[in-house]
Write an enzyme that holds these catalytic residues in place. Structure first.
Site, PDB file in Angstrom:
ATOM      1  N   THR A 143     -21.726 -45.275  78.100  1.00 33.79           N
ATOM      2  CA  THR A 143     -22.940 -44.653  78.651  1.00 33.79           C
ATOM      3  C   THR A 143     -22.512 -43.373  79.383  1.00 33.79           C
ATOM      4  OG1 THR A 143     -22.834 -46.129  80.571  1.00 33.79           O
ATOM      5  CG2 THR A 143     -24.325 -46.750  78.779  1.00 33.79           C
ATOM      6  N   LYS A 165     -16.162 -50.605  78.344  1.00 26.94           N
ATOM      7  CA  LYS A 165     -16.869 -49.494  78.950  1.00 26.94           C
ATOM      8  C   LYS A 165     -17.054 -49.799  80.431  1.00 26.94           C
ATOM      9  CE  LYS A 165     -21.035 -48.619  79.480  1.00 26.94           C
ATOM     10  NZ  LYS A 165     -21.309 -49.034  80.877  1.00 26.94           N
ATOM     11  N   THR A 176     -21.446 -52.845  85.540  1.00 23.12           N
ATOM     12  CA  THR A 176     -21.870 -52.386  84.213  1.00 23.12           C
ATOM     13  C   THR A 176     -20.595 -52.237  83.446  1.00 23.12           C
ATOM     14  OG1 THR A 176     -23.737 -51.152  84.990  1.00 23.12           O
ATOM     15  CG2 THR A 176     -23.045 -50.673  82.775  1.00 23.12           C
ATOM     16  N   GLU A 255     -17.676 -43.026  87.871  1.00 25.78           N
ATOM     17  CA  GLU A 255     -18.547 -41.851  87.915  1.00 25.78           C
ATOM     18  C   GLU A 255     -18.089 -40.870  88.988  1.00 25.78           C
ATOM     19  OE1 GLU A 255     -22.678 -43.670  86.082  1.00 25.78           O
ATOM     20  OE2 GLU A 255     -22.385 -43.672  88.234  1.00 25.78           O
ATOM     21  N   ASN A 376     -25.698 -39.690  89.954  1.00 22.29           N
ATOM     22  CA  ASN A 376     -26.618 -40.793  90.192  1.00 22.29           C
ATOM     23  C   ASN A 376     -27.917 -40.392  90.853  1.00 22.29           C
ATOM     24  OD1 ASN A 376     -25.398 -43.235  89.116  1.00 22.29           O
ATOM     25  ND2 ASN A 376     -23.680 -42.575  90.387  1.00 22.29           N
ATOM     26  N   THR A 381     -30.308 -44.210  85.019  1.00 20.33           N
ATOM     27  CA  THR A 381     -29.501 -45.128  84.201  1.00 20.33           C
ATOM     28  C   THR A 381     -30.215 -46.457  84.059  1.00 20.33           C
ATOM     29  OG1 THR A 381     -28.319 -45.528  86.247  1.00 20.33           O
ATOM     30  CG2 THR A 381     -27.191 -44.261  84.560  1.00 20.33           C
TER      31      THR A 381
END
Lengths: 381, 381
Positions: A143, A165, A176, A255, A376, A381
């Site tokens: 993602t 991932k 996630t 991230e 974010n 998301t």
């Protein structure tokens, strides 16, 4: 760089039109033989239909033939419809492969609360080219990840390949985070399942990016036996090595991250307390910010330790950063500039000795940057 | 804006040279009469000497006469010397006031691991001008806070004044949070202590800025009886109101914050679960980032709920943001732009109904911004 799957496994992906970017977003991983499997999934109470279905399959004890994954849509918080969409995804994969739906695990990752465009999944499945390589699969499940995450190992002729991932919403108990490990070794399902929980606890559950745990995540291990038997202990060690490498790659690609943080805690009263202490440090927003700023602010490490629940006496604790001792019951003299320089690395190691016992544990995380906030604040998301 | 202290209290501050900025950094709060007191302190295992000493005084049951606070240095992780420095701070305050050290509580906030310049504390204490006003005290206890935090109330003639600091490292169980509430009502110490834990749990322990809990923090309530008796229930309600107002001010002034988040959870199985669920939402880095970006991304609220430990069925949960219903077992249709606009406010309210029972709770937080990262990457606290 093509990564060959173990014997008897094939994988592939296609563009089904689920990701708005138009990138590959639907992937299949298939075993020619029924495979023994072990599984660990998110403990989030708002777990997605795919996780709830996966738990039921797991409890049935039945062998697994395939995993179908879509990225771009988590099919979570989508009401009753989410459950039937998830079932339709499994059925479409089963039709494609000529197996029964109860042999197909589903996984979804992406935006929460938007109905899954299940017709696109059904339309895309027949288009997936299956090959003996992991790469297309590894790419399609991403993602906000920047890079695919693959790791491999060989044990006495058998092979292990892992694909994962990660990115944001990464925190113990399956963030996630999707991880799929496959091996052509033959292992009794019971032994596999017994070992997997511990492996996951020492690897994927020790990764934290932002303290948020997702609704969709799972770590799967499949063993199809196409190669044959190998010594179990050696195999499990290699499996753990692959899982560890994936965990590190997930943390490094958190991230907005500019560097990997590896926290090693020794001298804890128990192994569980060591792992917990390591996670608390890796997860501290204040320390993560200091790490980004190359500020050897060990007070924040000590404060995070104090909140971890691990037992210790601050007067007996030792803290070192990149091999430089900073604290041993009280502040040690050190060259602030040199320590700051040592923090400008791809990987920064924090070593803590709690001085209580023999428990050891490692956790992985990353720095907290303006990039994390921007990603974010602006990306749904 | 001068805030008058309740009868019999005086306060003041001076520049002792502890803060590098040269701002006021040493403060005294004094009661002319021995005061009943209640106290709650950090549960951090690396608690500072001031907290360890405070716990002993508290256990002794003795009445309190004064609090001496320094800002700029936490006197934490300073080895054995930290304990004697803390004692010297209490002794210097006691000398100044003509009381015994066991009647003086100490509090420190600021950088961890740097020895307290205790001679400056000793030199500064005689210089503090004591007045019947709270303002100089409120200003001197700040660190990275942008504004002083004061709240007041009156109950049947008695007065309550509260002063607090907050900013970063703010999380349940007493973050870098110092709060001092004083009243001239007469209350038996037992009743005060019995009520205080609940008040703190519903107010200061429901504030989260970054999930880090500090080593130094405490919330104090002193009642000196200079006015006389008032109905206890009414008084405690007003005390809680003052604490709640301070909690909100601390959240709003969180490091880098651009807005206050108030999370109200209803319909929880228990009050404790409601509070826990509210805290989990207020503390989610992903949701805090979305709040900053004015993105009504309720999936992150649901994911945070799922990690809170509170019991619920996702199909029965309802989520509203600024009064706009977003989710009720599944996504509701809503105007994304209007919801985003509604988030551009000084205060954003999240309302969650878990659909389980009658438990209710509130938590306060703020958005996560690039400003937070910059402050904490570059500032050694």
């Amino acid at each position: 760089m093509a990564v060959k799957l173990p014997r008897g496994f094939r994988a592939g992906a296609t563009r089904a039109g689920i990701k708005p970017s138009g990138k590959p977003d639907l992937a299949l991983l298939v075993s020619g033989l029924p495979a023994a499997w072990a599984y660990a999934a998110t403990r989030n109470r708002a777990a997605a239909p795919s996780v709830q279905r996966g738990r039921e399959l797991y409890a049935s004890g039945r062998a697994l033939r395939a995993v179908v994954v879509n990225a771009g849509n988590a099919n979570c918080a989508t009401g009753e419809r989410g459950f039937s969409d998830d079932r339709r995804m499994a059925e479409a994969a089963a039709r494609r492969l000529g197996v029964v739906p109860e042999e197909v695990l589903t996984a979804s990752t992406g935006v929460i609360g938007v109905p899954l465009p299940v017709e696109r999944v059904e339309g895309g499945l027949p288009q997936i080219p299956l090959t003996p390589e992991a790469d297309a699969f590894a790419e399609a499940i991403l993602t906000t990840d920047l890079v695919p995450k693959v790791a491999e190992a060989e044990v006495a002729g058998a092979r292990i390949v892992g694909v994962a991932k990660g990115s944001g919403m990464i925190h113990p108990n399956m963030a996630t985070l999707l991880a799929f490990l496959v091996t052509d070794a033959r292992v009794p399902q019971e032994a596999l399942r017994e070992a997997w929980r511990g492996v996951v606890d020492r690897t994927f559950n020790q990764v934290t990016v932002d303290g948020d745990t997702s609704t969709n995540d799972l770590a799967l291990l499949m063993a199809n036996g196409a190669y044959g038997e190998v010594p179990l202990g050696t195999l499990l060690e290699a499996v753990e090595g692959v899982a560890r490498e994936l965990a590190r790659k997930i943390a490094r690609d958190g991230e907005g991250a500019t560097k990997l943080m590896a926290v090693r805690v020794v001298g804890a009263a128990t192994e569980e307390e060591a792992r917990r202490a390591a996670r608390a440090i890796a997860g501290s927003a204040l320390w993560k910010s200091a790490l980004y700023g190359n500020d050897p602010n060990w007070g924040r490490i000590l404060a995070a330790l104090g909140n971890s629940g691990a037992r210790f006496d601050p007067l007996r604790v030792r803290i070192a950063l990149q091999g430089i001792p900073l604290y041993a019951g009280e502040a040690l003299p050190f060259d602030r500039r040199a320590a700051g320089e040592a923090m400008r690395a791809e990987e920064v190691e924090v070593l803590v000795d709690l001085g209580e016992g023999k428990g050891e544990g490692v956790a992985w995380g990353c720095d907290l940057t303006e990039g994390y906030v921007r990603i974010n604040a602006l990306y749904t998301t």
